[in-house]
Design a protein around this motif. Structure first.
Motif, PDB file in Angstrom:
ATOM      1  N   UNK A   1       0.845  -1.191   0.000  1.00 49.74           N
ATOM      2  CA  UNK A   1       0.000   0.000   0.000  1.00 49.74           C
ATOM      3  C   UNK A   1       0.886   1.249   0.000  1.00 49.74           C
ATOM      4  N   UNK A   2       0.964   1.983  -1.119  1.00 49.96           N
ATOM      5  CA  UNK A   2       1.724   3.235  -1.139  1.00 49.96           C
ATOM      6  C   UNK A   2       0.831   4.406  -0.719  1.00 49.96           C
ATOM      7  N   UNK A   3       1.261   5.136   0.287  1.00 50.48           N
ATOM      8  CA  UNK A   3       0.520   6.307   0.762  1.00 50.48           C
ATOM      9  C   UNK A   3       1.510   7.457   0.927  1.00 50.48           C
ATOM     10  N   UNK A   4       1.355   8.516   0.142  1.00 49.96           N
ATOM     11  CA  UNK A   4       2.303   9.622   0.224  1.00 49.96           C
ATOM     12  C   UNK A   4       3.713   9.151  -0.034  1.00 49.96           C
ATOM     13  N   UNK A   5       4.607   9.461   0.879  1.00 47.06           N
ATOM     14  CA  UNK A   5       6.013   9.067   0.746  1.00 47.06           C
ATOM     15  C   UNK A   5       6.333   7.797   1.515  1.00 47.06           C
ATOM     16  N   UNK A   6       5.321   6.969   1.754  1.00 46.69           N
ATOM     17  CA  UNK A   6       5.505   5.730   2.515  1.00 46.69           C
ATOM     18  C   UNK A   6       4.961   4.533   1.740  1.00 46.69           C
ATOM     19  N   UNK A   7       5.600   3.388   1.930  1.00 45.73           N
ATOM     20  CA  UNK A   7       5.115   2.129   1.402  1.00 45.73           C
ATOM     21  C   UNK A   7       4.859   1.202   2.579  1.00 45.73           C
ATOM     22  N   UNK A   8       3.601   0.824   2.779  1.00 45.98           N
ATOM     23  CA  UNK A   8       3.225  -0.086   3.858  1.00 45.98           C
ATOM     24  C   UNK A   8       3.059  -1.494   3.303  1.00 45.98           C
ATOM     25  N   UNK A   9       3.455  -2.493   4.095  1.00 47.89           N
ATOM     26  CA  UNK A   9       3.220  -3.879   3.702  1.00 47.89           C
ATOM     27  C   UNK A   9       3.282  -4.768   4.931  1.00 47.89           C
ATOM     28  N   UNK A  10       2.615  -5.918   4.822  1.00 50.38           N
ATOM     29  CA  UNK A  10       2.543  -6.881   5.917  1.00 50.38           C
ATOM     30  C   UNK A  10       3.514  -8.021   5.688  1.00 50.38           C
ATOM     31  N   UNK A  11       3.978  -8.611   6.771  1.00 49.20           N
ATOM     32  CA  UNK A  11       4.868  -9.762   6.699  1.00 49.20           C
ATOM     33  C   UNK A  11       4.063 -11.004   6.341  1.00 49.20           C
ATOM     34  N   UNK A  12       4.340 -11.554   5.127  1.00 47.27           N
ATOM     35  CA  UNK A  12       3.630 -12.739   4.640  1.00 47.27           C
ATOM     36  C   UNK A  12       2.127 -12.428   4.610  1.00 47.27           C
ATOM     37  N   UNK A  13       1.314 -13.019   5.476  1.00 46.50           N
ATOM     38  CA  UNK A  13      -0.065 -12.538   5.657  1.00 46.50           C
ATOM     39  C   UNK A  13      -0.357 -12.414   7.156  1.00 46.50           C
ATOM     40  N   UNK A  14       0.651 -11.983   7.882  1.00 45.16           N
ATOM     41  CA  UNK A  14       0.566 -11.898   9.335  1.00 45.16           C
ATOM     42  C   UNK A  14       0.514 -10.443   9.808  1.00 45.16           C
ATOM     43  N   UNK A  15       0.312 -10.269  11.100  1.00 45.26           N
ATOM     44  CA  UNK A  15       0.103  -8.953  11.674  1.00 45.26           C
ATOM     45  C   UNK A  15       1.377  -8.226  12.044  1.00 45.26           C
TER      46      UNK A  15
END
Length: 438
Positions: free
Chosen positions: A333-347
């Motif tokens: 998920x790219x938001x502004x100047x950040x890229x968010x992502x989850x480890x594998x499909x975990x929290x």
């Protein structure tokens, strides 16, 4: 990260559909929304909800489906597969003994539904085909996992081996395209959604048979082009991006991430470094494509489109790579100047600079969030992450993302959320929720 190129592409897409009167950025016409990134630039949904708070309506759904609903103005469109008839064993077109514990299955009706956005009432329901599944599928999957798309004039529903269907706004089938039978790895089932740009619908057809990418004319269903792919099964939905005045179809898969010319299907560039079983779809913003995987190989690869031609695997077009905490099922998920992502499909949530790959914040362990199949979404500088147990964690987007709400619903969720206006739509195994303040 800016999204100017995608915004321009969307304007071009909808101008060809005489849809100038509709604000395309305010719709949710495809999986991952108006920018194909999970970001809803004009939405501002609630922060808090429960079964008794901020639920405008909750409607029971027929059958099952993990496809995300799409929304255009006052209508919601979604797909489902509803079993009927007597149960029996599937017949596999594979070597004897290659499948253990064969599931007992039933024939299914493949449905497209239209709901009223304000009330959730069913406007129409169309059975586009009936068929017995040729594969057992994964225990956590469904036969309606491909999200539909709409241009405000027609709905395009893809059921993989059952075909690609175009329906008008009254629910009548306008045309159908048959792609054949897909045989997926481990018989895990099908799920890559189609993508629409201008007059062209593109379908990723990676499987254990003859893999290919198809482009169809959205008006007639005629095949525009078909290109063979040296790939095994992948579940990644393609994206379409504009670069230097031309449109590229970008598909992430095991052997290569590839970009195809939308007009003729010719390969523009390709890059190695991915794993088997690619599920997460690539994202794009500000001239950079980011692809991710995490099955037998962990990788996130950032690719600069400027100058990308031919095999760019070991060139300067690869801006950065990482093998740390990369996602498997949910897309980045790219938001502004950040890229968010989850480890594998975990929290476990990571946050990087998409231009450099350097850590901006985290990683963060998300408490009670566990198995996550739905891709995270964002609106109003907030991040929404929904796990399969029905918990949605809402975080603020900033230098140090922090949880601001924890919400729980009584259902199981694998479909990604849709965000439109002041509303958030969550499709569970049993119900569709419209989450909105009174």
């Amino acid at each position: 990260m800016k999204n100017h190129s995608i915004a321009i592409s969307l304007l071009l897409l909808f101008s060809t559909n005489d849809a100038w009167s509709v604000d395309s950025a305010a719709q949710w016409a495809q999986w991952r929304g108006p920018l194909a990134t999970g970001v809803a630039p004009k939405a501002d949904p609630p922060i808090e909800w429960s079964e008794t708070k901020n639920i405008r309506w909750k409607k029971a759904l027929p059958g099952k489906g993990h496809s995300t609903p799409v929304i255009w103005e006052d209508r919601i469109y979604l797909t489902a597969a509803e079993p009927f008839g007597k149960p029996r064993l599937p017949v596999y077109d594979k070597a004897p003994g290659s499948h253990d514990n064969l599931p007992v299955m039933r024939s299914h009706r493949y449905l497209v539904l239209a709901l009223d956005r304000k009330s959730g009432d069913e406007v129409w329901r169309r059975v586009v085909t009936e068929a017995f599944p040729h594969e057992g599928g994964h225990t956590s999957g469904t036969l309606a996992s491909h999200s539909p798309i709409t241009d405000g004039k027609q709905i395009y529903a893809f059921f993989g081996s059952r075909g690609l269907f175009a329906l008008n706004l009254a629910g009548e089938v306008v045309w159908k395209a048959d792609l054949g039978i897909m045989n997926t790895k481990h018989a895990h089932g099908e799920g890559a959604s189609p993508v629409l740009h201008g007059e062209t619908i593109v379908v990723n057809w990676d499987h254990e048979g003859e893999s290919a990418i198809h482009a169809f004319d959205k008006r007639t269903g005629a095949l525009k082009w078909r290109v063979h792919r040296d790939e095994v099964t992948s579940w990644a939905t393609p994206i379409v991006v504009e670069h230097e005045g031309k449109f590229q179809v970008i598909v992430s898969a095991t052997n290569r991430i590839r970009a195809y010319d939308l007009e003729n299907g010719k390969v523009v560039w390709e890059c190695g470094g991915m794993s088997n079983n690619v599920v997460a779809s690539p994202v794009y913003a500000d001239g950079v494509v980011i692809a991710a995987c995490s099955y037998d190989t962990r990788a996130i690869i950032a690719i600069r489109l400027a100058g990308a031609k031919g095999d760019i695997t070991d060139t300067a077009n690869v801006l950065w790579k990482t093998n740390q905490r990369t996602p498997y099922v949910p897309s980045p998920l790219p938001v502004g100047e950040s890229l968010y992502f989850l480890n594998h499909y975990q929290g476990v949530l990571s946050c990087l600079d998409p231009k450099t790959g350097k850590t901006r914040a985290g990683p963060f362990r998300l408490g009670s969030i566990r198995d996550v199949y739905a891709s995270p979404v964002s609106a109003a500088n907030r991040i929404y992450i929904t796990d399969r147990s029905g918990i949605t964690l809402v975080l603020n987007h900033g230098d140090e993302p922090k949880p601001i709400a924890r919400n729980e619903l009584d259902d199981t969720f694998s479909a990604s959320a849709a965000l439109v206006g002041k509303e958030l739509f969550l499709r569970g195994e049993r119900h569709l929720y419209c989450i909105a303040a009174p």
